[in-house]
Scaffold this motif. Sequence first.
Motif, PDB file in Angstrom:
ATOM      1  N   PHE B 170       0.610  -0.788   0.123  1.00 19.48           N
ATOM      2  CA  PHE B 170      -0.148  -0.067  -0.016  1.00 19.48           C
ATOM      3  C   PHE B 170       0.755   1.480  -0.411  1.00 19.48           C
ATOM      4  N   THR B 171       1.769   1.201   0.821  1.00 27.30           N
ATOM      5  CA  THR B 171       2.462   2.487   0.541  1.00 27.30           C
ATOM      6  C   THR B 171       3.170   2.990  -0.323  1.00 27.30           C
ATOM      7  N   ILE B 172       4.243   1.929  -0.455  1.00 25.09           N
ATOM      8  CA  ILE B 172       4.368   2.154  -2.311  1.00 25.09           C
ATOM      9  C   ILE B 172       3.854   2.272  -3.463  1.00 25.09           C
ATOM     10  N   SER B 173       2.615   1.282  -3.661  1.00 23.26           N
ATOM     11  CA  SER B 173       1.326   1.793  -4.106  1.00 23.26           C
ATOM     12  C   SER B 173       1.521   3.449  -4.845  1.00 23.26           C
ATOM     13  N   LEU B 174       1.341   4.125  -2.729  1.00 24.64           N
ATOM     14  CA  LEU B 174       0.711   5.770  -3.062  1.00 24.64           C
ATOM     15  C   LEU B 174       1.747   5.613  -3.474  1.00 24.64           C
ATOM     16  N   VAL B 175       2.609   5.885  -2.983  1.00 26.26           N
ATOM     17  CA  VAL B 175       3.704   6.803  -2.682  1.00 26.26           C
ATOM     18  C   VAL B 175       4.286   7.534  -4.503  1.00 26.26           C
ATOM     19  N   PHE B 176       4.383   5.810  -5.036  1.00 26.75           N
ATOM     20  CA  PHE B 176       4.656   5.764  -7.239  1.00 26.75           C
ATOM     21  C   PHE B 176       3.639   6.554  -7.371  1.00 26.75           C
ATOM     22  N   TRP B 177       2.314   6.036  -6.946  1.00 23.77           N
ATOM     23  CA  TRP B 177       1.217   6.764  -7.794  1.00 23.77           C
ATOM     24  C   TRP B 177       1.052   8.548  -7.699  1.00 23.77           C
ATOM     25  N   TYR B 178       1.585   8.650  -6.363  1.00 23.73           N
ATOM     26  CA  TYR B 178       2.155  10.358  -5.854  1.00 23.73           C
ATOM     27  C   TYR B 178       2.784  10.953  -6.773  1.00 23.73           C
ATOM     28  N   ILE B 179       4.269  10.275  -6.766  1.00 25.84           N
ATOM     29  CA  ILE B 179       5.017  10.810  -7.066  1.00 25.84           C
ATOM     30  C   ILE B 179       5.144  10.971  -9.333  1.00 25.84           C
ATOM     31  N   GLY B 180       4.086   9.843  -9.327  1.00 26.37           N
ATOM     32  CA  GLY B 180       3.448   9.587 -10.895  1.00 26.37           C
ATOM     33  C   GLY B 180       2.831  11.190 -11.269  1.00 26.37           C
ATOM     34  N   LEU B 181       2.104  11.364 -10.199  1.00 25.40           N
ATOM     35  CA  LEU B 181       0.672  12.608 -10.134  1.00 25.40           C
ATOM     36  C   LEU B 181       1.021  13.837 -10.439  1.00 25.40           C
ATOM     37  N   ILE B 182       2.009  14.129  -9.872  1.00 26.83           N
ATOM     38  CA  ILE B 182       2.908  14.969  -9.338  1.00 26.83           C
ATOM     39  C   ILE B 182       3.123  16.315 -10.650  1.00 26.83           C
ATOM     40  N   PRO B 183       3.837  15.623 -11.494  1.00 31.32           N
ATOM     41  CA  PRO B 183       3.585  16.710 -12.699  1.00 31.32           C
ATOM     42  C   PRO B 183       2.699  17.343 -13.243  1.00 31.32           C
ATOM     43  N   ASP B 184       1.447  16.541 -13.679  1.00 30.21           N
ATOM     44  CA  ASP B 184       0.095  16.709 -13.572  1.00 30.21           C
ATOM     45  C   ASP B 184      -0.654  17.617 -13.130  1.00 30.21           C
ATOM     46  N   LEU B 185      -0.196  16.914 -11.797  1.00 29.93           N
ATOM     47  CA  LEU B 185      -1.060  18.400 -10.586  1.00 29.93           C
ATOM     48  C   LEU B 185      -1.107  19.579 -11.104  1.00 29.93           C
ATOM     49  N   ALA B 186       0.138  19.658 -11.235  1.00 30.03           N
ATOM     50  CA  ALA B 186       1.064  20.984 -11.286  1.00 30.03           C
ATOM     51  C   ALA B 186       0.047  21.605 -12.818  1.00 30.03           C
ATOM     52  N   THR B 187       0.340  20.923 -14.121  1.00 31.26           N
ATOM     53  CA  THR B 187      -0.491  21.225 -14.857  1.00 31.26           C
ATOM     54  C   THR B 187      -1.828  21.112 -14.867  1.00 31.26           C
ATOM     55  N   VAL B 188      -3.004  21.566 -13.514  1.00 35.78           N
ATOM     56  CA  VAL B 188      -4.091  21.544 -13.269  1.00 35.78           C
ATOM     57  C   VAL B 188      -3.929  22.784 -12.150  1.00 35.78           C
ATOM     58  N   ARG B 189      -2.693  22.779 -12.162  1.00 36.51           N
ATOM     59  CA  ARG B 189      -2.373  24.432 -11.434  1.00 36.51           C
ATOM     60  C   ARG B 189      -3.027  24.978 -12.004  1.00 36.51           C
TER      61      ARG B 189
END
Lengths: 175, 464
Positions: B170-189
């Motif tokens: 759970f921890t590693i999946s969450l971290v991997f998923w969130y790190i993958g999200l960061i650039p896209d969250l910046a696009t949304v921002r």
Amino acid sequence: MMRRLHIGFFDDEQRLLSAARECRDRGIPVLDAISPFPVHGIDEALGIEPSRLPWVTLAGGAVGATLGLLLQYWTAGVNWPLNIGGKPLDSFPAFVPVAFELTILFAGLATAGALLLRSGIWPGKRHKPGFEATTDGSHALILEERDASFEPGAYRELLLRHGAERSEEREEVIS
Amino acid sequence: MHTDALQATPLITGGKRATDVTRDVCGPLEGRPSKLWYLGMAAALSAFGLGALAVGYQVANGIGTWGLNRTVGWGFDITNFVFWVGIGHAGTLISAVLLLFRQKWRTSINRSAEAMTIFAVICAGIYPVIHMGRPWLAYWVFPYPNARGPLWVNFRSALLWDVFAIGTYFTISLVFWYIGLIPDLATVRDRATGLRKKIFNVLSFGWVGSARTWSRYETCCVLLAALATPLVVSVHSVVSTDFATSVIPGWHATLFPPYFVIGAVFSGFAMVLTLMIIARKVMHFENYITMKHIHAMCKVLVFTGSIVAAAYLTEIFTAWYSGSSYEQFVFLNRAGGPFAWAFWIMVSCNVITPQLLWIKRVRNSVLAIFILSLLVNVGMWFERFVIIVTSLHRDFLPSSWSGYIPTKIEFGSLIFGFGLFFTLFLLFCRFLPMIAMFEVKAVLERPEPKELPQSPSENEEVAA
């Protein structure tokens, strides 16, 4: 102190790359390149060394494995030795799964943590304004005017010649 | 559009440019949700609410409210647990293993598949906890210095390995998923205004996307993928040892770890297909999740389904070849005993129907694939049910043989998992970019540049 930056915005990463390569070949200092996605070849064009993150992963994994084994041996064999189904106190095969999981856990968290630390990003950090287009589809190449060997127009000319859609000058305060 | 012989059809259709990707993926997050979304949310929340009532009742009154008995000590609870852990596996497979194998088609679906993993693991974690009967003491599973001796947890038990395997997963999946999200969250921002901008500013960690950061970022993603790959194999292997380290006929098999892992991938891909077929229709992502993606997933489904079938045969062969009458009885009892209906549902949905995907006409019908993927989900749920209940209900001692009739509280807990899963998934579709924009942008087919960039040597005198 102020520094003057020349920023070119490119719609295509091939153009960004060719501009960056010319800067490298002519010794023009490139401060940074900003892209909406990782551009292959930009590391080499900007002279970025391969990341040393794998070492952090290795160290994290080693710490996790050691802690995992110590935890199990100490709790199950030293601190409160328990006879469970006649299994020996040194139940190494049974200790492998937990040690393995902790290896992965520590290695993964160390890697992710190192990425955030080294890249200087953290929750709530204010982002650099003026680069909104680069999270969409535009690539920016930031050149720094470091001495008077080039006249300011030459930077703009270089950027436009490689197909920049627009170029702008910015002055930035550096402390 | 530029195509070459090796890649006859592009990954992303519709001649999309990078800016189109941003608009298409961020658009649904910025407008009002569609009627279909509200409808889905209403259904998911109702299931969640109904399930929460059942789970609440069970927690308040104890697990006597379930149909478990002295012989059948595991029923719906552990079936649901294994089912949901298995669902999660496809997400990691798509985001990690396919990344290592440089399979570019994963880019359209990896974000949502990994979100699916995280939500499925959340669902999975709930069942062992409520099965404890006193879930408020769930923290006893962790090795912490306590006032009971300290009496430590038993590291020689497969159940404790589960705690570490699922926790790490759970921890590693969450971290991997969130790190993958960061650039896209910046696009949304960068597109957002007002409060949304503030929220996404916090979430996007001040991401800009400089070349140095990207270089480090890509290394990090490959490393996390390389860590997640053995992890995902270990998780369902460890889950299978919950059974395999016991002496119950039908459980005590060395085949279990690979059998469980491949079953997990099989069921997980079926769930990804189910979700993606709905998502592409509802969110109008037909150009991103194309028939090519669906076909690729069908291939994985038919491949893993065939291995699952081989595993079933191996189990039966081993039972016969072992010469152990207990082993042989378990399999005869599975196919012809009181739970034969469950066994035959499992065989039809996991072994027979997925083989229809060999037929091109079936593979070209989204509806047929959708139905098949649902059937695989049903079949894989029943596989766990069959493994758990049919092995337990006929004990070594005929005097302790019994049956198992799940109560409505148990059905409630089953619904609870699905309600929670779909609630979380719909919230994800609504508030976060469900397609990894930066990865899709990197695999877009680009039109030929209008003019070739000049080489620096030719322009020496122009610039100097």
